[in-house]
Design an enzyme around this catalytic site. Structure first.
Site, PDB file in Angstrom:
ATOM      1  N   GLY A  50       0.813  -1.218   0.000  1.00  0.00           N
ATOM      2  CA  GLY A  50       0.000   0.000   0.000  1.00  0.00           C
ATOM      3  C   GLY A  50       0.841   1.259   0.000  1.00  0.00           C
ATOM      4  O   GLY A  50       0.329   2.352   0.144  1.00  0.00           O
ATOM      5  N   CYS A  51       2.152   1.097  -0.153  1.00  0.00           N
ATOM      6  CA  CYS A  51       3.014   2.268  -0.205  1.00  0.00           C
ATOM      7  C   CYS A  51       3.577   2.393  -1.616  1.00  0.00           C
ATOM      8  O   CYS A  51       3.964   1.386  -2.202  1.00  0.00           O
ATOM      9  CB  CYS A  51       4.172   2.132   0.772  1.00  0.00           C
ATOM     10  SG  CYS A  51       3.658   1.698   2.425  1.00  0.00           S
ATOM     11  N   GLN A  52       3.673   3.637  -2.115  1.00  0.00           N
ATOM     12  CA  GLN A  52       4.289   3.837  -3.420  1.00  0.00           C
ATOM     13  C   GLN A  52       5.797   3.650  -3.303  1.00  0.00           C
ATOM     14  O   GLN A  52       6.469   3.276  -4.232  1.00  0.00           O
ATOM     15  CB  GLN A  52       3.971   5.244  -3.917  1.00  0.00           C
ATOM     16  CG  GLN A  52       3.750   5.289  -5.402  1.00  0.00           C
ATOM     17  CD  GLN A  52       3.512   6.685  -5.899  1.00  0.00           C
ATOM     18  OE1 GLN A  52       4.379   7.533  -5.835  1.00  0.00           O
ATOM     19  NE2 GLN A  52       2.325   6.930  -6.391  1.00  0.00           N
TER      20      GLN A  52
END
Lengths: 141, 412
Positions: A50-52
């Site tokens: 869920g993190c870029q």
């Protein structure tokens, strides 16, 4: 240290900044001073989805408190995770579970709290709480 | 700022007045919108059409005898003709309204499920957006056909030598985007279409990134399928189109069942409606379709030649200025591309860069741009991407460069 005191200290530190640039510069500084995670814990299993940017979070139980170590390939994200570690690391699972995250709003980083932000702050908090829950169960047994 | 080096009358200041959003501020700074490859902004002329629809003639189409329904139907079908003329399709019924490029691609992929078998091969280019890979993987799972990839050269162009070799496998279908969203590469689609047809393959071109910049002529291209989205070309989100040659539309089975797409229904048998309704089940995005037509009219009123010339000028200006930044690396081809710059600054994560320049009011894209295979190719986790439209200015590019320098200083 008491978790409330740590949060109050953080709010105090951030309150001296007048604008976003100073706040971000401080956050970057916190990111740079985050102790290195042991390389054996920088595994794909420890990557928070869920993190870029990539975030690795590892947890261990020491004397009934949870010790977190982390890293990120993006420095702002690393600053965010450094703030979380300062608050939540070395606390008991129970304390971690009952502590809310209002301090993030109070240090002027509210925009990062939106679940749709690509930095995954919400996912990081969720993971921290999940570790706490797992260790609480373990201690309970 | 008048654009003086172009031969056309192109007054960007006047054009900008058509876009109310461009005068807002973000984080206390004037908005500089450079994420046009993700979605374009909407001019007042198109917003007015949307307001007019809901204020004056909102009704369901194609079945009402009352006046509102008739008015809405006329406007919707007029929009279809506008799109037909714009792309120079032979017939209006070769234009199928969809919810966008992804829907259009899925419609074709679904149709081919009944035409392929385990011995068949389909080709897809390595430059694709996820939306143009996944439906074909699903199609191959279903039909057991083989998916082959046309690779990229190190410059970010498609490897045409390998394409020639892959065509020897006599694929049934070839899929390629007209222009890559991650790199802006313009693919040699004329040559690719011709060669595909030479071995009897059908070819689908994803025009989502091309249509904001150029005006494709589907008959001249002799393309079998061409797809695009309204929101990339000054229209609303949630509407797009599939162009398909009439013969293909007869060959493909309907995609979805529902109202509008049937002629006669009994429990024993349903006969399908004629084209284009066979592929347009249910109540469509009526307002969106009409606004899509208005957006095409708006872009044509400026003129695609003028747009292309001005955007090329912006691209050259931005490339030159951005290359002065220490540690700048721009990905993809140097020439033969649209006004997209995919880049990284050495020692700086694209996510950090995007976050800091957003604080300065500048909207750029960061990440993998839904094109992970391309990122894997360059062995990077992602890029920052600035994409320019005809309403951007050189002054905005100057501010971008200043912003990137400031961000790099903070982040290094």
């Amino acid at each position: 240290m008491n978790i409330e005191t740590i949060q109050a200290d953080l709010i105090d530190e951030f309150s001296i900044f007048d604008d976003w640039m100073e706040r971000y510069e401080y956050m970057i500084e916190l990111g740079k001073s985050l102790p290195m995670i042991a390389s054996e814990f920088k595994t794909d299993d420890n990557i928070i989805k869920g993190c870029q940017s990539k975030v690795w979070l590892h947890a261990e139980l020491e004397n009934d408190t949870v010790v977190f170590t982390a890293d990120s390939d993006a420095i702002i994200t690393k600053g965010i995770v450094a703030i979380l570690i300062r608050v939540f690391s070395n606390q008991s699972p129970e304390t971690i579970l009952k502590t809310n995250t209002d301090f993030i709003d109070e240090i002027g980083l509210k925009e990062h709290l939106s679940p749709t932000r690509a930095n995954g702050l919400v996912s990081m908090i969720k993971k921290i709480k999940m570790y706490a829950l797992a260790y609480q169960t373990q201690i309970g047994l | 700022m008048k654009n003086q080096s172009s031969n056309t009358v192109f007054d960007v200041d006047t054009i900008r007045k058509d876009f109310p959003i461009l005068s807002r501020t973000v984080n206390g700074k004037p908005l500089i919108y450079l994420d046009n490859a993700a979605t374009s902004q909407t001019p007042q002329q198109v917003v007015d059409v949307i307001v007019d629809y809901y204020s004056n003639y909102n009704a369901n189409i194609h079945r009402g005898v009352h006046s509102l329904s008739q008015e809405a139907t006329d406007k919707y079908e007029n929009a279809r003709r506008t799109i037909q003329q714009h792309f120079n399709a032979a017939h209006a019924h070769e234009i199928i309204f969809t919810s966008g490029t992804t829907h259009s691609i899925n419609l074709v992929a679904n149709g081919f499920a009944s035409l392929l078998n385990a011995n068949d091969t389909i080709l897809v280019s390595a430059l694709e957006h996820h939306s143009n890979i996944v439906p074909w993987q699903m199609l191959c799972e279903k039909t057991k056909a083989t998916l082959k990839v046309i690779p990229m050269t190190s410059e970010g162009d498609l490897d045409m030598k390998v394409y020639d070799e892959l065509l020897l496998l006599k694929p049934k279908l070839v899929f390629v985007n007209h222009i890559s969203n991650a790199l802006g590469t313009i693919n040699p689609i004329e040559e690719m279409i011709q060669k595909a047809h030479h071995v009897g393959a059908a070819i689908l071109i994803d025009g989502a990134q091309a249509c904001p910049h150029i005006k494709p002529d589907v008959q001249k291209l002799d393309v079998d399928f061409y797809v695009t989205s309204g929101h990339k070309m000054c229209g609303p989100t949630g509407v797009g189109m599939l162009y398909a040659k009439e013969s293909w539309l007869h060959k493909l089975p309907p995609y979805q069942g529902g109202g509008e797409m049937i002629a006669e229904v009994t429990f024993e048998k349903t006969t399908y409606a004629g084209l284009p309704h066979k592929f347009e089940a249910g109540t469509p995005n009526i307002c969106g379709g009409i606004a899509f037509g208005a957006a095409i009219d708006y872009m044509n009123s400026i003129g695609f030649e003028a747009i292309a010339a001005y955007e090329h000028e912006l691209l050259e200006y931005a490339t030159e200025k951005m290359n002065t930044i220490e540690g700048m690396r721009i990905y993809g081809p140097k020439t033969n591309k649209t006004s997209v710059i995919s880049f990284n600054i050495e020692g700086v994560h694209a996510y950090d860069l995007g976050t800091i320049v957003d604080k300065l009011g500048i909207a750029i894209r960061t990440g993998q741009h839904c094109a992970q295979p391309i990122m894997d190719f360059f062995k990077i986790s992602g890029t920052a991407r600035a994409s320019f439209s005809f309403y951007n200015t050189k002054k905005e590019i100057d501010t971008l460069v200043e912003g990137l320098e400031k961000a790099a200083m903070m982040l290094r």
